[in-house]
Design an enzyme around this catalytic site. Structure first.
Site, PDB file in Angstrom:
ATOM      1  CG  ASP A  15      -1.523   1.160   1.512  1.00 35.91           C
ATOM      2  OD1 ASP A  15      -2.366   1.554   0.770  1.00 35.91           O
ATOM      3  OD2 ASP A  15      -1.390   1.927   2.501  1.00 35.91           O
ATOM      4  CE1 TYR A  17      -0.586   9.261  -1.141  1.00 36.48           C
ATOM      5  CE2 TYR A  17      -2.363   7.625  -1.986  1.00 36.48           C
ATOM      6  CZ  TYR A  17      -1.534   8.796  -2.414  1.00 36.48           C
ATOM      7  OH  TYR A  17      -1.440   9.396  -3.544  1.00 36.48           O
ATOM      8  NE  ARG A  45      -4.467   8.442   5.474  1.00 36.55           N
ATOM      9  CZ  ARG A  45      -4.540   7.585   4.462  1.00 36.55           C
ATOM     10  NH1 ARG A  45      -4.900   7.926   3.420  1.00 36.55           N
ATOM     11  NH2 ARG A  45      -3.856   6.423   4.578  1.00 36.55           N
TER      12      ARG A  45
HETATM   13  C1  LAC Z   1      -3.411   3.625  -0.698  1.00 37.07           C
HETATM   14  C2  LAC Z   1      -4.056   4.249   0.767  1.00 37.07           C
HETATM   15  C3  LAC Z   1      -5.534   3.878   0.847  1.00 37.07           C
HETATM   16  O1  LAC Z   1      -2.506   3.922  -1.006  1.00 37.07           O
HETATM   17  O2  LAC Z   1      -3.314   4.340   1.550  1.00 37.07           O
HETATM   18  O3  LAC Z   1      -4.270   2.923  -1.437  1.00 37.07           O
END
Ligand code: LAC
Length: 229
Positions: A15, A17, A45
């Protein structure tokens, strides 16, 4: 697959973020516009996540950049903050310039040296992610950056997780998905991936009925678990 030792995965999917990139930088960017930057950025967020889930449920896709902008509109109204156009641009720009956590590059370097195939799977857009990955000097570690644009829906929709087996030919459970986000732990497990939760903050797991297969504090912990002999 040696799931007891956590070796032998066909690939590792990250992932973006909060897992690779430090969203704490958004709080610092909000310092100039509100006296409550932590609460302001946390609502921003939360709304970003809420809108992505709502738009997926409603089958009414808008890309993650638009959603992030809509969420900023909401939070500025809620806080009664009037943003000058340049301040708004600066806050939106902060999403394109998030720094990686300090443990990320050394960990990717170890995994790369151990011939692990690695992907990013994110709700963000290529336009948001590519420059950030490049700027952080991390592009060389990843086979691909997979995004919600392809399926026009967002994690935790099962459809987006299924993109990973198009890029790495394997069964879902032969891929290790690494995330710091609780909803993403549940979504990835529901989609059949093996999941490592990165618990950087010590917060509890969201009780959505799915447990991660392993938990680490940061990516150094992941390397230790995967490459231990
Ligand atoms: C992403 C977020 C949800 O990168 O963290 O998909």
């Amino acid at each position: 697959m040696g799931s007891e030792t956590f070796g032998g995965f066909q690939g590792i999917v990250f992932d973006a973020y909060g897992t690779l990139f430090d969203v704490g930088a958004i709080t610092r960017a909000c310092e100039g516009v509100t006296g409550e930057p932590a609460a302001f950025s946390s609502l921003w967020r939360a709304k970003q996540l809420e809108y992505s889930v709502l738009r997926t449920v409603m089958d009414c896709y808008a890309d993650f950049g638009e959603i992030t902008s809509d969420a900023l509109d909401y939070v500025t109204s809620a806080y009664g903050v009037e943003l000058a156009p340049y301040e708004r641009r600066r806050l939106m720009q902060a999403w394109l310039e998030l720094p990686p956590y300090p443990d990320v590059e050394p960990a990717l370097d170890h995994l790369d040296a151990a011939n692990q195939r690695m992907l990013i799977l994110s709700n963000g857009t290529r336009q948001m992610l590519d420059p950030m990955v490049e700027r952080a000097g991390l592009a060389r570690y990843f086979l691909a950056v997979l995004t919600s644009e392809r399926v026009q829906s967002f994690k935790p929709d099962v459809a987006i997780y299924q993109l990973v087996t198009e890029r790495i030919y394997a069964r879902m459970n032969e891929l290790l998905f690494v995330t710091a986000n609780g909803f993403d732990v549940a979504g990835a497990k529901a989609a059949g991936l093996t999941v490592c939760r990165v618990n950087r903050t010590g917060l509890p797991l969201d009780p959505l009925g799915f447990e991660p297969d392993m938990v680490v504090r940061d990516l150094t912990g992941l390397v230790d678990a995967l490459l231990a002999d």
